[in-house]
Design a protein around this motif. Structure first.
Motif, PDB file in Angstrom:
ATOM      1  N   ALA A 267     -60.525  29.162 -18.142  1.00  8.76           N
ATOM      2  CA  ALA A 267     -61.491  30.232 -18.383  1.00  8.76           C
ATOM      3  C   ALA A 267     -60.921  31.303 -19.309  1.00  8.76           C
ATOM      4  N   PHE A 268     -61.748  31.760 -20.215  1.00 12.04           N
ATOM      5  CA  PHE A 268     -61.363  32.749 -21.229  1.00 12.04           C
ATOM      6  C   PHE A 268     -60.802  34.040 -20.617  1.00 12.04           C
ATOM      7  N   PRO A 269     -61.471  34.662 -19.632  1.00 11.49           N
ATOM      8  CA  PRO A 269     -60.940  35.925 -19.094  1.00 11.49           C
ATOM      9  C   PRO A 269     -59.549  35.780 -18.476  1.00 11.49           C
ATOM     10  N   ASP A 270     -59.326  34.681 -17.759  1.00 10.35           N
ATOM     11  CA  ASP A 270     -58.011  34.448 -17.147  1.00 10.35           C
ATOM     12  C   ASP A 270     -56.940  34.301 -18.221  1.00 10.35           C
ATOM     13  N   ALA A 271     -57.281  33.567 -19.274  1.00  9.19           N
ATOM     14  CA  ALA A 271     -56.326  33.341 -20.357  1.00  9.19           C
ATOM     15  C   ALA A 271     -55.938  34.651 -21.037  1.00  9.19           C
ATOM     16  N   MET A 272     -56.932  35.481 -21.356  1.00  6.39           N
ATOM     17  CA  MET A 272     -56.638  36.745 -22.033  1.00  6.39           C
ATOM     18  C   MET A 272     -55.827  37.677 -21.136  1.00  6.39           C
ATOM     19  N   GLU A 273     -56.102  37.666 -19.854  1.00 10.64           N
ATOM     20  CA  GLU A 273     -55.350  38.516 -18.927  1.00 10.64           C
ATOM     21  C   GLU A 273     -53.865  38.142 -18.945  1.00 10.64           C
ATOM     22  N   ILE A 274     -53.588  36.835 -18.923  1.00 15.49           N
ATOM     23  CA  ILE A 274     -52.200  36.378 -18.930  1.00 15.49           C
ATOM     24  C   ILE A 274     -51.526  36.704 -20.266  1.00 15.49           C
ATOM     25  N   LEU A 275     -52.228  36.433 -21.370  1.00 12.13           N
ATOM     26  CA  LEU A 275     -51.664  36.718 -22.693  1.00 12.13           C
ATOM     27  C   LEU A 275     -51.324  38.193 -22.846  1.00 12.13           C
ATOM     28  N   ASN A 276     -52.207  39.054 -22.373  1.00  8.48           N
ATOM     29  CA  ASN A 276     -51.978  40.494 -22.487  1.00  8.48           C
ATOM     30  C   ASN A 276     -50.845  40.961 -21.577  1.00  8.48           C
ATOM     31  N   LYS A 277     -50.828  40.472 -20.345  1.00 10.72           N
ATOM     32  CA  LYS A 277     -49.796  40.885 -19.389  1.00 10.72           C
ATOM     33  C   LYS A 277     -48.402  40.501 -19.856  1.00 10.72           C
ATOM     34  N   ARG A 278     -48.296  39.345 -20.494  1.00  4.64           N
ATOM     35  CA  ARG A 278     -46.986  38.852 -20.933  1.00  4.64           C
ATOM     36  C   ARG A 278     -46.578  39.401 -22.300  1.00  4.64           C
ATOM     37  N   GLY A 279     -47.453  40.171 -22.936  1.00  5.89           N
ATOM     38  CA  GLY A 279     -47.149  40.708 -24.253  1.00  5.89           C
ATOM     39  C   GLY A 279     -47.220  39.674 -25.360  1.00  5.89           C
ATOM     40  N   ILE A 280     -47.824  38.534 -25.046  1.00  7.85           N
ATOM     41  CA  ILE A 280     -47.894  37.446 -26.020  1.00  7.85           C
ATOM     42  C   ILE A 280     -48.973  37.721 -27.062  1.00  7.85           C
TER      43      ILE A 280
ATOM     44  N   LEU B  19     -51.053  29.257 -37.622  1.00  8.07           N
ATOM     45  CA  LEU B  19     -51.459  29.169 -36.220  1.00  8.07           C
ATOM     46  C   LEU B  19     -52.562  28.134 -36.095  1.00  8.07           C
ATOM     47  N   LEU B  20     -52.439  27.270 -35.096  1.00  6.46           N
ATOM     48  CA  LEU B  20     -53.476  26.299 -34.763  1.00  6.46           C
ATOM     49  C   LEU B  20     -53.949  26.540 -33.339  1.00  6.46           C
ATOM     50  N   GLY B  21     -55.239  26.852 -33.167  1.00  7.80           N
ATOM     51  CA  GLY B  21     -55.835  26.998 -31.841  1.00  7.80           C
ATOM     52  C   GLY B  21     -56.566  25.729 -31.447  1.00  7.80           C
ATOM     53  N   ILE B  22     -56.393  25.304 -30.199  1.00 10.44           N
ATOM     54  CA  ILE B  22     -57.005  24.070 -29.701  1.00 10.44           C
ATOM     55  C   ILE B  22     -57.847  24.376 -28.468  1.00 10.44           C
ATOM     56  N   CYS B  23     -59.126  23.981 -28.489  1.00 11.83           N
ATOM     57  CA  CYS B  23     -60.069  24.111 -27.376  1.00 11.83           C
ATOM     58  C   CYS B  23     -60.167  25.569 -26.924  1.00 11.83           C
ATOM     59  N   LEU B  24     -59.762  25.908 -25.712  1.00 12.14           N
ATOM     60  CA  LEU B  24     -59.770  27.315 -25.295  1.00 12.14           C
ATOM     61  C   LEU B  24     -58.914  28.148 -26.234  1.00 12.14           C
ATOM     62  N   GLY B  25     -57.833  27.576 -26.717  1.00 12.73           N
ATOM     63  CA  GLY B  25     -56.969  28.284 -27.666  1.00 12.73           C
ATOM     64  C   GLY B  25     -57.698  28.660 -28.941  1.00 12.73           C
ATOM     65  N   MET B  26     -58.646  27.834 -29.373  1.00 11.81           N
ATOM     66  CA  MET B  26     -59.493  28.199 -30.507  1.00 11.81           C
ATOM     67  C   MET B  26     -60.368  29.389 -30.143  1.00 11.81           C
ATOM     68  N   GLN B  27     -61.024  29.324 -28.992  1.00 10.85           N
ATOM     69  CA  GLN B  27     -61.965  30.372 -28.590  1.00 10.85           C
ATOM     70  C   GLN B  27     -61.284  31.728 -28.460  1.00 10.85           C
ATOM     71  N   LEU B  28     -60.046  31.738 -28.008  1.00  7.98           N
ATOM     72  CA  LEU B  28     -59.304  32.990 -27.824  1.00  7.98           C
ATOM     73  C   LEU B  28     -59.060  33.726 -29.140  1.00  7.98           C
ATOM     74  N   LEU B  29     -59.119  33.013 -30.261  1.00 12.49           N
ATOM     75  CA  LEU B  29     -58.862  33.631 -31.559  1.00 12.49           C
ATOM     76  C   LEU B  29     -59.982  34.584 -31.982  1.00 12.49           C
ATOM     77  N   PHE B  30     -61.151  34.473 -31.353  1.00 10.98           N
ATOM     78  CA  PHE B  30     -62.316  35.230 -31.807  1.00 10.98           C
ATOM     79  C   PHE B  30     -62.434  36.585 -31.102  1.00 10.98           C
ATOM     80  N   ASP B  31     -63.484  37.329 -31.450  1.00 13.39           N
ATOM     81  CA  ASP B  31     -63.613  38.717 -31.002  1.00 13.39           C
ATOM     82  C   ASP B  31     -63.849  38.857 -29.510  1.00 13.39           C
ATOM     83  N   ARG B  32     -64.734  38.009 -28.971  1.00 12.60           N
ATOM     84  CA  ARG B  32     -65.080  38.150 -27.545  1.00 12.60           C
ATOM     85  C   ARG B  32     -65.745  36.888 -27.037  1.00 12.60           C
ATOM     86  N   SER B  33     -65.739  36.763 -25.711  1.00  8.81           N
ATOM     87  CA  SER B  33     -66.407  35.651 -25.047  1.00  8.81           C
ATOM     88  C   SER B  33     -67.287  36.190 -23.923  1.00  8.81           C
ATOM     89  N   PHE B  34     -68.342  35.438 -23.635  1.00 10.54           N
ATOM     90  CA  PHE B  34     -69.242  35.797 -22.539  1.00 10.54           C
ATOM     91  C   PHE B  34     -69.098  34.818 -21.378  1.00 10.54           C
TER      92      PHE B  34
END
Length: 200
Positions: free
Chosen positions: A48-61, A75-90
């Motif tokens: 899930a997008f929100p969980d992924a962003m929370e972890i990325l932000n917490k770890r300073g990644i 940089l190559l984004g794959i699946c959820l990794g692609m979606q994380l590159l954009f402005d926002r998710s719903f």
């Protein structure tokens, strides 16, 4: 060395093995220093997008990835990794993404079964080095329920038809992304990973 970013959500080992299979050095990394040291980055992901962003932000990644991309690192984004590159998710709730590419991620709404799971044929929209040797109609493997619903059309290199048009490959400058899983897409997927590695 290609750094495969580990933030606790992804099929990291299969991506690493795919690069190794085609003869390119890849390593799973999980901190800002390793991100800076890598020759190029891969951001995979399943979940899930929100969980992924929370972890990325917490770890300073998040900041480390953005800083390296701004310097020109590939940089190559794959699946959820692609979606994380954009402005926002719903997905689940509105969540800010990495703001590396312009666009929004929304739920797939179609008369076909969701999640979109399985093989689908690429419709090539524009040339890009990532797609060297990939032909219109070549099939790749998808597993997702959300997609890029609002993005810059100039950046979309390939789509698939799943009742609606789904951006499958989005590229801009040194940033490349696939909604499908190249590491699960047979020879076509390996060709895409090889193209990425050879551009470094």
């Amino acid at each position: 060395m290609i750094g495969i970013v580990d933030y606790g959500m992804g099929n990291l080992r299969s991506v690493e093995k795919a690069f190794q299979y085609i003869g390119h050095d890849a390593k799973i990394i999980d901190d800002a220093k390793e991100i800076k040291d890598a020759a190029a980055l891969v951001l995979p992901g399943v979940g899930a997008f929100p969980d992924a962003m929370e972890i990325l932000n917490k770890r300073g990644i998040s900041n480390a990835i953005k800083e390296e991309v701004e310097k020109g690192k590939m940089l190559l984004g794959i699946c959820l990794g692609m979606q994380l590159l954009f402005d926002r998710s719903f997905e689940v709730r509105e969540t800010e993404g990495l703001h590396i590419l312009k666009g929004e991620i929304s739920e797939i709404k179609t008369n076909l079964k969701v999640p979109h799971i399985g093989w689908n044929s690429l419709i090539i929209k524009k040339d890009n080095q990532l797609l060297n040797g990939v032909r219109d109609g070549d099939s790749v493997y998808f597993v997702h329920s959300y997609y890029l619903s609002n993005g810059d059309l100039d950046d979309i290199c390939a789509t698939v038809d799943y009742g609606i048009s789904i951006p499958a490959v989005v590229c801009k400058d040194n940033v490349f992304s696939c909604q499908f899983h190249p590491e699960k897409s047979g020879n076509i997927g390996l060709k895409i990973l090889r193209n990425f590695a050879e551009m470094i």
